[in-house]
Design an enzyme around this catalytic site. Structure first.
Site, mmCIF file in Angstrom:
data_model
loop_
_atom_site.group_PDB
_atom_site.id
_atom_site.type_symbol
_atom_site.label_atom_id
_atom_site.label_comp_id
_atom_site.label_asym_id
_atom_site.label_seq_id
_atom_site.Cartn_x
_atom_site.Cartn_y
_atom_site.Cartn_z
ATOM 1 N N ASP A 1 36.773 -23.200 -31.366
ATOM 2 C CA ASP A 1 36.019 -22.393 -30.408
ATOM 3 C C ASP A 1 35.000 -21.562 -31.187
ATOM 4 O O ASP A 1 34.958 -21.619 -32.412
ATOM 5 C CB ASP A 1 36.966 -21.523 -29.572
ATOM 6 C CG ASP A 1 37.826 -20.617 -30.442
ATOM 7 O OD1 ASP A 1 37.575 -20.534 -31.667
ATOM 8 O OD2 ASP A 1 38.760 -20.009 -29.907
ATOM 9 N N ASP B 1 42.552 -26.538 -23.299
ATOM 10 C CA ASP B 1 43.259 -25.994 -24.457
ATOM 11 C C ASP B 1 43.971 -24.743 -24.011
ATOM 12 O O ASP B 1 43.487 -24.025 -23.140
ATOM 13 C CB ASP B 1 42.285 -25.658 -25.593
ATOM 14 C CG ASP B 1 41.496 -24.394 -25.300
ATOM 15 O OD1 ASP B 1 41.951 -23.311 -25.696
ATOM 16 O OD2 ASP B 1 40.435 -24.480 -24.652
ATOM 17 N N CYS C 1 63.201 -37.136 -21.432
ATOM 18 C CA CYS C 1 62.222 -36.829 -22.476
ATOM 19 C C CYS C 1 62.636 -37.519 -23.777
ATOM 20 O O CYS C 1 63.794 -37.466 -24.181
ATOM 21 C CB CYS C 1 62.134 -35.325 -22.674
ATOM 22 S SG CYS C 1 60.954 -34.845 -23.940
ATOM 23 N N CYS D 1 61.589 -36.749 -26.749
ATOM 24 C CA CYS D 1 61.299 -35.936 -27.945
ATOM 25 C C CYS D 1 62.546 -35.743 -28.820
ATOM 26 O O CYS D 1 63.678 -35.885 -28.357
ATOM 27 C CB CYS D 1 60.688 -34.594 -27.556
ATOM 28 S SG CYS D 1 61.872 -33.296 -27.185
ATOM 29 N N CYS E 1 65.102 -33.212 -27.244
ATOM 30 C CA CYS E 1 65.917 -33.683 -26.114
ATOM 31 C C CYS E 1 66.844 -34.831 -26.505
ATOM 32 O O CYS E 1 67.905 -35.007 -25.921
ATOM 33 C CB CYS E 1 65.016 -34.110 -24.958
ATOM 34 S SG CYS E 1 64.153 -32.709 -24.236
ATOM 35 N N HIS F 1 59.398 -30.045 -28.002
ATOM 36 C CA HIS F 1 59.603 -30.502 -26.626
ATOM 37 C C HIS F 1 58.357 -30.228 -25.765
ATOM 38 O O HIS F 1 57.891 -31.099 -25.038
ATOM 39 C CB HIS F 1 60.818 -29.840 -25.976
ATOM 40 C CG HIS F 1 60.855 -30.053 -24.491
ATOM 41 N ND1 HIS F 1 61.220 -31.253 -23.925
ATOM 42 C CD2 HIS F 1 60.475 -29.236 -23.463
ATOM 43 C CE1 HIS F 1 61.085 -31.170 -22.607
ATOM 44 N NE2 HIS F 1 60.633 -29.958 -22.303
#
Ligand SMILES: [Zn+2]
Length: 354
Positions: A52, A245, A289, A291, A294, A320
């Site tokens: 930014d 974002d 999930c 991930c 999880c 996660h």
């Protein structure tokens, strides 16, 4: 990201990272990053990076909590570090060592060149939601002049490795958003971001985004700055926003919040694993999930980690939450390709797929 490595972000499915110009400018400084060969090398990330302009933090920290104001909450207890805004740029005090700094459009581009991100932003002035129309208009016009200066500075050194986004300002006022949208569309920016005040409530924010999107250039990528709630993303996509974002998923993770799909009546988009109800809950956060968190750990274990103030808790939840956001984005892209994207009917869809 704070709690995780870029390798873990890669494994969670992330394709692009945003870095804050303001924070990197104050500490460790863009020259320091340059000496590493740029941000990509320093943080070991060879995929796209976005920076930014630094403006948002100067104004939000400087006014004493405009960040919250812009998102609808007033929090005026912070010390003010913004000293003065003039036509040249913004004078402010560093929160690191108290030194006086001056950020101009040219300086922002110079810093972002040193950081070396692929996508960079022009400097704009951010006005809080309670600003009167006259103030918002004056500030928008100054932002336009700053955007032209940013573009000129960008062009002077451009070697084709970075692409510049303009920013559409104008607060909650439709005629100003229209003017700003047209102004940005007339410049040769690669993309455009929607910035500034989006109103006081979630509903107003959705309306302002939808209204502003009518006036942006449709053939360029459009980014919505600082927005990251699930319903906010779905609303943005509906209106043509391509990228978002937000610190929300990772900040929430460090405070014990796991993104989850709300049931029909519950608009809350996360569960707080610090709550006692999870102390004996042996299920993963989300059985669908994929991930690392999880697949291997229970809600009760993560609850314990937060209770014991173990930093691993924030790390696991960050993994996660980022995985969750990436899966949401993949589902949205797939729905767009299949021509069946709808803000409401597919709200719960990502949790049902692997
Ligand atoms: Zn997970």
């Amino acid at each position: 990201m704070k709690a995780v490595t870029t390798q873990q972000m890669l494994e969670a499915g992330a394709e692009i990272i945003l870095a804050n110009t303001y924070h990197l400018f104050l500490q460790p400084g863009h020259e320091f990053v340059s000496r590493h060969g740029g941000l990509h090398k320093m943080i070991h990330w060879n995929r796209p990076l976005l920076t930014d302009s630094g403006g948002f933090q100067i104004f939000s920290l400087g006014h004493g909590g405009v960040a919250n104001e812009i998102k609808g909450k007033c929090n005026c207890n912070r010390p003010k570090t913004l000293l003065k805004i003039d036509e040249g740029g913004a004078h402010f005090r560093s929160y690191v060592d108290g030194q006086r700094c001056y950020l101009t459009p040219e300086k922002s581009i110079e810093i972002q060149r040193g950081l070396g991100a692929d996508l960079i932003l022009t400097l704009d002035e951010c006005t809080p939601f309670h600003a009167k129309k006259q103030h918002t208009e004056y500030s928008m016009e100054r932002s336009h002049r700053w955007e032209l200066r940013s573009f000129q500075e960008f062009e002077r050194h451009s070697d084709g490795r970075q692409a510049l986004y303009g920013i559409v300002q104008g607060g909650v006022y439709e005629d100003l958003r229209e003017r700003s949208g047209h102004f940005v569309a007339e410049q040769e920016f690669f993309g455009q971001a929607i910035g500034g005040s989006l109103g006081e409530t979630k509903e107003q924010m959705h309306d302002v985004v939808s209204m502003t999107c009518q006036y942006v250039c449709k053939t360029r990528p459009t980014h919505l700055l600082g927005i990251g709630g699930i319903s906010d993303i779905l609303n943005g996509v509906k209106n043509g926003i391509d990228t978002f974002d937000c610190v929300h998923p990772t900040r929430l993770a460090r405070h014990g919040g796991a993104l989850a799909h709300p049931d029909e009546n519950d608009r809350k988009e996360y569960i707080n694993l610090k709550n006692a109800q999870f102390s004996e809950d042996m299920r993963p956060i989300d059985e669908n999930c994929s991930c690392y968190c999880c697949q291997n750990f229970s809600r009760a274990y993560i609850h314990y980690l937060f209770r014991a103030r173990e930093m691993l808790g924030g790390q696991l939840l960050t993994i996660h939450n980022v995985t969750f956001m990436m899966r949401l984005a993949r589902e949205i892209r797939s729905m767009i390709r299949n021509g069946n994207f709808s803000e409401k009917t597919h709200f719960r869809l990502p949790s049902q797929s692997k």
